[in-house]
Design a protein around this motif. Structure first.
Motif, mmCIF file in Angstrom:
data_model
loop_
_atom_site.group_PDB
_atom_site.id
_atom_site.type_symbol
_atom_site.label_atom_id
_atom_site.label_comp_id
_atom_site.label_asym_id
_atom_site.label_seq_id
_atom_site.Cartn_x
_atom_site.Cartn_y
_atom_site.Cartn_z
ATOM 1 N N ASP A 115 0.806 -1.224 0.000
ATOM 2 C CA ASP A 115 0.000 0.000 0.000
ATOM 3 C C ASP A 115 0.840 1.276 0.000
ATOM 4 O O ASP A 115 0.297 2.370 0.168
ATOM 5 C CB ASP A 115 -0.937 0.011 1.213
ATOM 6 N N LEU A 116 2.146 1.150 -0.197
ATOM 7 C CA LEU A 116 3.022 2.322 -0.201
ATOM 8 C C LEU A 116 2.865 3.069 -1.528
ATOM 9 O O LEU A 116 3.137 2.522 -2.590
ATOM 10 C CB LEU A 116 4.478 1.898 -0.016
ATOM 11 N N THR A 117 2.404 4.302 -1.458
ATOM 12 C CA THR A 117 2.257 5.126 -2.654
ATOM 13 C C THR A 117 3.455 6.053 -2.783
ATOM 14 O O THR A 117 4.225 6.227 -1.831
ATOM 15 C CB THR A 117 0.973 5.977 -2.584
ATOM 16 N N ASP A 118 3.596 6.661 -3.948
ATOM 17 C CA ASP A 118 4.685 7.617 -4.150
ATOM 18 C C ASP A 118 4.583 8.771 -3.164
ATOM 19 O O ASP A 118 5.582 9.215 -2.610
ATOM 20 C CB ASP A 118 4.657 8.166 -5.584
ATOM 21 N N LEU A 119 3.370 9.242 -2.935
ATOM 22 C CA LEU A 119 3.170 10.363 -2.022
ATOM 23 C C LEU A 119 3.585 9.997 -0.594
ATOM 24 O O LEU A 119 4.313 10.754 0.064
ATOM 25 C CB LEU A 119 1.704 10.818 -2.058
ATOM 26 N N SER A 120 3.147 8.836 -0.115
ATOM 27 C CA SER A 120 3.520 8.395 1.238
ATOM 28 C C SER A 120 5.023 8.182 1.342
ATOM 29 O O SER A 120 5.649 8.544 2.346
ATOM 30 C CB SER A 120 2.799 7.091 1.593
ATOM 31 N N PHE A 121 5.608 7.595 0.315
ATOM 32 C CA PHE A 121 7.058 7.381 0.298
ATOM 33 C C PHE A 121 7.794 8.717 0.372
ATOM 34 O O PHE A 121 8.735 8.874 1.154
ATOM 35 C CB PHE A 121 7.483 6.615 -0.957
ATOM 36 N N ASN A 122 7.370 9.686 -0.429
ATOM 37 C CA ASN A 122 8.030 10.994 -0.432
ATOM 38 C C ASN A 122 7.894 11.705 0.907
ATOM 39 O O ASN A 122 8.846 12.334 1.378
ATOM 40 C CB ASN A 122 7.470 11.875 -1.557
ATOM 41 N N ARG A 123 6.715 11.595 1.529
ATOM 42 C CA ARG A 123 6.528 12.217 2.849
ATOM 43 C C ARG A 123 7.489 11.623 3.873
ATOM 44 O O ARG A 123 8.136 12.347 4.621
ATOM 45 C CB ARG A 123 5.094 12.024 3.332
ATOM 46 N N LEU A 124 7.541 10.291 3.906
ATOM 47 C CA LEU A 124 8.385 9.620 4.891
ATOM 48 C C LEU A 124 9.867 9.843 4.607
ATOM 49 O O LEU A 124 10.637 10.171 5.514
ATOM 50 C CB LEU A 124 8.070 8.123 4.936
ATOM 51 N N SER A 125 10.276 9.689 3.378
ATOM 52 C CA SER A 125 11.705 9.837 3.059
ATOM 53 C C SER A 125 12.179 11.279 3.233
ATOM 54 O O SER A 125 13.339 11.512 3.578
ATOM 55 C CB SER A 125 12.011 9.326 1.657
ATOM 56 N N SER A 126 11.294 12.250 3.030
ATOM 57 C CA SER A 126 11.699 13.647 3.231
ATOM 58 C C SER A 126 11.931 13.958 4.713
ATOM 59 O O SER A 126 12.588 14.942 5.041
ATOM 60 C CB SER A 126 10.662 14.603 2.644
ATOM 61 N N CYS A 127 11.412 13.117 5.591
ATOM 62 C CA CYS A 127 11.611 13.304 7.035
ATOM 63 C C CYS A 127 12.952 12.726 7.504
ATOM 64 O O CYS A 127 13.293 12.859 8.673
ATOM 65 C CB CYS A 127 10.470 12.653 7.816
ATOM 66 N N ALA A 128 13.671 12.077 6.602
ATOM 67 C CA ALA A 128 14.958 11.471 6.948
ATOM 68 C C ALA A 128 16.027 11.987 5.990
ATOM 69 O O ALA A 128 16.444 11.285 5.062
ATOM 70 C CB ALA A 128 14.853 9.953 6.886
ATOM 71 N N PRO A 129 16.501 13.224 6.193
ATOM 72 C CA PRO A 129 17.427 13.844 5.248
ATOM 73 C C PRO A 129 18.805 13.170 5.181
ATOM 74 O O PRO A 129 19.510 13.333 4.192
ATOM 75 C CB PRO A 129 17.546 15.283 5.754
ATOM 76 N N ASN A 130 19.184 12.427 6.186
ATOM 77 C CA ASN A 130 20.510 11.798 6.213
ATOM 78 C C ASN A 130 20.457 10.313 5.884
ATOM 79 O O ASN A 130 21.366 9.559 6.244
ATOM 80 C CB ASN A 130 21.172 12.017 7.581
ATOM 81 N N LEU A 131 19.418 9.890 5.197
ATOM 82 C CA LEU A 131 19.239 8.489 4.849
ATOM 83 C C LEU A 131 20.373 8.017 3.936
ATOM 84 O O LEU A 131 20.685 8.644 2.939
ATOM 85 C CB LEU A 131 17.894 8.321 4.148
ATOM 86 N N GLU A 132 20.996 6.906 4.328
ATOM 87 C CA GLU A 132 22.100 6.334 3.545
ATOM 88 C C GLU A 132 21.704 5.023 2.891
ATOM 89 O O GLU A 132 22.243 4.650 1.858
ATOM 90 C CB GLU A 132 23.310 6.088 4.445
ATOM 91 N N ARG A 133 20.786 4.291 3.512
ATOM 92 C CA ARG A 133 20.392 2.987 3.008
ATOM 93 C C ARG A 133 18.876 2.883 3.046
ATOM 94 O O ARG A 133 18.254 3.141 4.067
ATOM 95 C CB ARG A 133 21.017 1.886 3.861
ATOM 96 N N LEU A 134 18.314 2.437 1.900
ATOM 97 C CA LEU A 134 16.875 2.295 1.776
ATOM 98 C C LEU A 134 16.567 0.955 1.116
ATOM 99 O O LEU A 134 17.170 0.618 0.107
ATOM 100 C CB LEU A 134 16.319 3.446 0.910
ATOM 101 N N SER A 135 15.640 0.198 1.686
ATOM 102 C CA SER A 135 15.242 -1.074 1.108
ATOM 103 C C SER A 135 13.761 -1.010 0.740
ATOM 104 O O SER A 135 12.925 -0.721 1.577
ATOM 105 C CB SER A 135 15.478 -2.222 2.088
ATOM 106 N N LEU A 136 13.486 -1.304 -0.537
ATOM 107 C CA LEU A 136 12.114 -1.343 -1.026
ATOM 108 C C LEU A 136 11.785 -2.712 -1.597
ATOM 109 O O LEU A 136 10.732 -2.901 -2.181
ATOM 110 C CB LEU A 136 11.899 -0.282 -2.105
ATOM 111 N N ALA A 137 12.678 -3.659 -1.470
ATOM 112 C CA ALA A 137 12.523 -4.993 -2.092
ATOM 113 C C ALA A 137 11.304 -5.707 -1.578
ATOM 114 O O ALA A 137 10.939 -5.603 -0.447
ATOM 115 C CB ALA A 137 13.762 -5.826 -1.830
#
Length: 187
Positions: free
Chosen positions: A165-187
């Motif tokens: 149920d992850l949409t682009d909008l929800s993903f962008n909201r959450l990822s924008s809250c973590a500006p120092n993100l180094e590793r992301l898993s979407l598999a």
């Protein structure tokens, strides 16, 4: 002679030993026991906590020990889950660096409240937590997103695997809250 070493130095030395040797060293003396416990904590061992009211004393105890890495199992939207999440935020939150909610079903409100209590979070695993993204409103309020952004400034690893149920909008909201993100898993 080794008993006269400061606890921090004993902890540092024992951190190089395998767990089996740390266990044996903990039997030498009280000081070595404390050092071995500290060394064990520093290896980022994840404590898996089943969500139930019976877990509350364990959460408090883990908080007193300064545990930094936990996983919550059987998380849903029940009153017991809300109580456990509040307890985790209160007792473990200030020191918590790694949090795994994999496969759980927390409500958006309890999830946000938990995050607000975890300012040191570096690793967050939300794999399979579809309930957070079903409505599409997670972090939709700008003031809430700003508060979460302040808390997640140190987040460097985020696992969002298996979220149907992850949409682009929800993903962008959450990822924008973590500006120092180094590793992301979407598999």
């Amino acid at each position: 002679m080794a008993e006269s070493l400061p606890l921090e130095m004993l902890t540092y030395i024992l951190s190089f030993l395998p767990l089996s040797d740390q266990k044996e060293a903990s039997l030498v003396s009280r000081a070595w026991y404390c050092a071995a416990q500290n060394a064990l904590r520093e290896t980022n061992v994840q404590y898996n906590i089943p969500v139930s009211s019976a877990s509350l004393p364990a959460i408090k105890s883990l908080g007193l020990r300064g545990i930094t890495c936990i996983g919550l199992t059987n998380l849903d939207d029940s009153p017991a889950s809300h109580q456990v999440l509040k307890s985790v935020a209160y007792h473990l939150g200030p020191n918590l660096q790694s949090l795994c909610l994999s496969g759980g079903s927390p409500t958006e409100a309890s999830f946000v409240a938990l995050l607000l209590g975890c300012p040191a979070l570096r690793i967050l695993d939300l794999s399979g937590c579809n309930s957070l993204f079903t409505s599409g409103t997670l972090l939709a309020q700008p003031e809430m997103a700003q508060q979460i952004r302040q808390v997640l400034h140190g987040l460097c690893e985020l696992n969002l695997a298996g979220l149907r149920d992850l949409t682009d909008l929800s993903f962008n909201r959450l990822s924008s809250c973590a500006p120092n993100l180094e590793r992301l898993s979407l598999a």
